[in-house]
Structure formats: C-alpha cells, structure tokens
Design a protein around this motif. Structure first.
Motif, PDB file in Angstrom:
ATOM      1  N   SER A 258       0.791  -1.225   0.000  1.00  0.00           N
ATOM      2  CA  SER A 258       0.000   0.000   0.000  1.00  0.00           C
ATOM      3  C   SER A 258       0.829   1.283   0.000  1.00  0.00           C
ATOM      4  O   SER A 258       0.332   2.341  -0.337  1.00  0.00           O
ATOM      5  CB  SER A 258      -0.930   0.022   1.218  1.00  0.00           C
ATOM      6  OG  SER A 258      -0.165  -0.056   2.409  1.00  0.00           O
ATOM      7  N   SER A 259       2.095   1.221   0.374  1.00  0.00           N
ATOM      8  CA  SER A 259       2.907   2.435   0.449  1.00  0.00           C
ATOM      9  C   SER A 259       3.069   3.064  -0.930  1.00  0.00           C
ATOM     10  O   SER A 259       3.108   2.370  -1.936  1.00  0.00           O
ATOM     11  CB  SER A 259       4.289   2.097   1.021  1.00  0.00           C
ATOM     12  OG  SER A 259       5.137   3.214   0.918  1.00  0.00           O
ATOM     13  N   LYS A 260       3.176   4.426  -0.960  1.00  0.00           N
ATOM     14  CA  LYS A 260       3.272   5.113  -2.244  1.00  0.00           C
ATOM     15  C   LYS A 260       4.692   5.496  -2.617  1.00  0.00           C
ATOM     16  O   LYS A 260       4.907   6.402  -3.407  1.00  0.00           O
ATOM     17  CB  LYS A 260       2.368   6.345  -2.247  1.00  0.00           C
ATOM     18  CG  LYS A 260       0.891   5.986  -2.317  1.00  0.00           C
ATOM     19  CD  LYS A 260       0.053   7.180  -2.740  1.00  0.00           C
ATOM     20  CE  LYS A 260      -1.389   6.755  -2.964  1.00  0.00           C
ATOM     21  NZ  LYS A 260      -2.220   7.852  -3.481  1.00  0.00           N
ATOM     22  N   ARG A 261       5.685   4.843  -2.055  1.00  0.00           N
ATOM     23  CA  ARG A 261       7.053   5.134  -2.445  1.00  0.00           C
ATOM     24  C   ARG A 261       7.276   4.670  -3.891  1.00  0.00           C
ATOM     25  O   ARG A 261       6.521   3.866  -4.431  1.00  0.00           O
ATOM     26  CB  ARG A 261       8.032   4.425  -1.510  1.00  0.00           C
ATOM     27  CG  ARG A 261       8.006   2.914  -1.583  1.00  0.00           C
ATOM     28  CD  ARG A 261       9.041   2.297  -0.653  1.00  0.00           C
ATOM     29  NE  ARG A 261       8.982   0.858  -0.637  1.00  0.00           N
ATOM     30  CZ  ARG A 261       9.530   0.071  -1.550  1.00  0.00           C
ATOM     31  NH1 ARG A 261      10.162   0.590  -2.588  1.00  0.00           N
ATOM     32  NH2 ARG A 261       9.444  -1.240  -1.438  1.00  0.00           N
ATOM     33  N   ALA A 262       8.328   5.185  -4.507  1.00  0.00           N
ATOM     34  CA  ALA A 262       8.637   4.793  -5.877  1.00  0.00           C
ATOM     35  C   ALA A 262       8.974   3.304  -5.930  1.00  0.00           C
ATOM     36  O   ALA A 262       9.574   2.756  -5.008  1.00  0.00           O
ATOM     37  CB  ALA A 262       9.810   5.616  -6.401  1.00  0.00           C
TER      38      ALA A 262
END
Length: 227
Positions: A6-10
């Motif tokens: 779910s994280s929005k890191r690249a």
C-alpha cells in the motif's frame, strides 16, 4: 500472487526472460500505462543505462569478453550494474520516480550462474556489491519456448525488412537457451515473493493486460489512480 503493497514510495520493477520473449516491448507499454496514471517513470536496461555501463554492454555483446569465460563476464556485468544503480536507479527512486529495467541482477544469475556455472558465492558477492540494497520490488519473468521465440523474432525481421546477425548470447545453441529458460524458472521458484512468471506465448495486447493486472494488484495504490 504476492500480497498487495500500500505504500506510495517509488517502485523498482524488472523484466527478465530469455532472448526474443518481448521484454523491451512490454517495458515500454508498462511505462506508458504508468504515465497515463500520472506515475513518473523512467525506463532503462541492462547491461546499460549509463554511459559507462553502455560501454561495457557493447564490449560484452560484441563477443569480446567471451574468451574470458562466464566468471569474468559476471564481474563485468556487476561493474556495469554498480554504475547503473549509483547513477540512475537509486537517484530516481529517491526522487520518487518509478524505475522499469529490461533485465537486472537475475540475468547474471541465469546466464553466468545457473547456465554458465559460475559459483553461487561469487554471484552473491557481486550482487551485494552492485545492488547495495536496491532489490527490485517486483520481477516479471516472461516465459516462452526458445524455439518459438526465435521463430517470432525471425518473422518480425522478415516483416520489417531487417537482417540481424545476433549478439553474443543470441548466437548460442538452442539447447543452451532451453537451459537458460529453466534457470529463470528456478529463480522464480526460489524468489516467489518477488517474481511472477507470465507466459509470453500470447498476443502483445493480451500480455500487456496481464502484466498491468499483475502490477496493479501488487501495488494497490495504482487502483486509486485515475486513468
């Protein structure tokens, strides 16, 4: 399939597989699908991606390192990868740009390691040096019978009026390419949390759709992006 993240890191996504399975085409299509959803993305390849790595690529694919043996080639690939990670992959990920690479460290494991017989300890040491913790978030392995893959390439070259002589690895015997295919499947089994095998023996549009389904399921933040 791996659990969605779910994280929005690249994200760092790599494409692997034998010769002629359509990696470059599908990398380009995935980049376009991501950019349609306002995901800043860069496309690269291995060996290559930076000027130094491209010079090593030319040296290897022209066959100039063949007489040195697979061990020396593994070291050359690692040198190219180290520069690639330091100068292109890591900086883009830090800036929040997704990175798509046509081949990465699994190719060295498959070509020089499992197929070429280079000791696994050396391969592992070279990986640790070159990657410096920058492991792919997802690796898509395009799988196809080598004979069918080469027939597809030959048909495309005839259609486009091209005549290719093949690089250092494309010139290997068919049996070698069959062993290479099995090497990639072995890598996928050993890294099931990261690798997804997708059959490349289907039309390009269908393959593109299957890859997008895989990527959007893995990274759930994509489901919230507007097309």
């Amino acid at each position: 399939m791996p659990e969605a993240t779910s994280s929005k890191r690249a994200r760092f996504i790599t494409f692997e597989g034998g010769e002629g399975v359509g990696k470059s085409t599908q990398v380009k299509r995935l980049l376009e699908n991501l950019e349609k959803r306002n995901i800043k993305t860069v496309r690269t390849r291995e060996p290559g991606g930076t000027s130094k790595a491209e010079a090593i690529r030319s040296f290897i694919l022209q066959g100039r390192s063949e007489s040195w043996g697979p061990g020396a080639e593994a070291v050359l690939f690692a040198a190219a990868r180290l520069d690639h990670v330091n100068e292109l992959i890591a900086p883009n990920l830090r800036r929040g740009t997704w990175v798509l690479s046509d081949r990465f460290h699994d190719s060295t494991r498959a070509y020089q390691g499992l197929t070429g017989g280079v000791d696994d300890k050396l391969i592992g040491a070279l990986e640790r040096l070159a990657l410096d913790g920058h492991n792919p978030d997802l690796t898509i392995i395009l799988d196809m019978d080598p004979e069918a893959a080469f027939q597809r390439v030959a048909a495309r070259e005839i259609e486009e009026g091209l005549r290719q002589t093949g690089d250092r690895f494309e010139k290997e015997e068919l049996d070698w390419h069959r062993r290479l295919r099995q090497a990639f499947l072995e890598i996928a089994r050993a890294n099931a949390d990261r690798c997804v095998v997708i059959s490349a023996e289907q039309p390009e549009d269908a393959l593109e759709a299957m890859i997008w389904d895989t990527v959007s399921t893995r990274f759930s933040e994509l489901s919230s992006e507007v097309s």
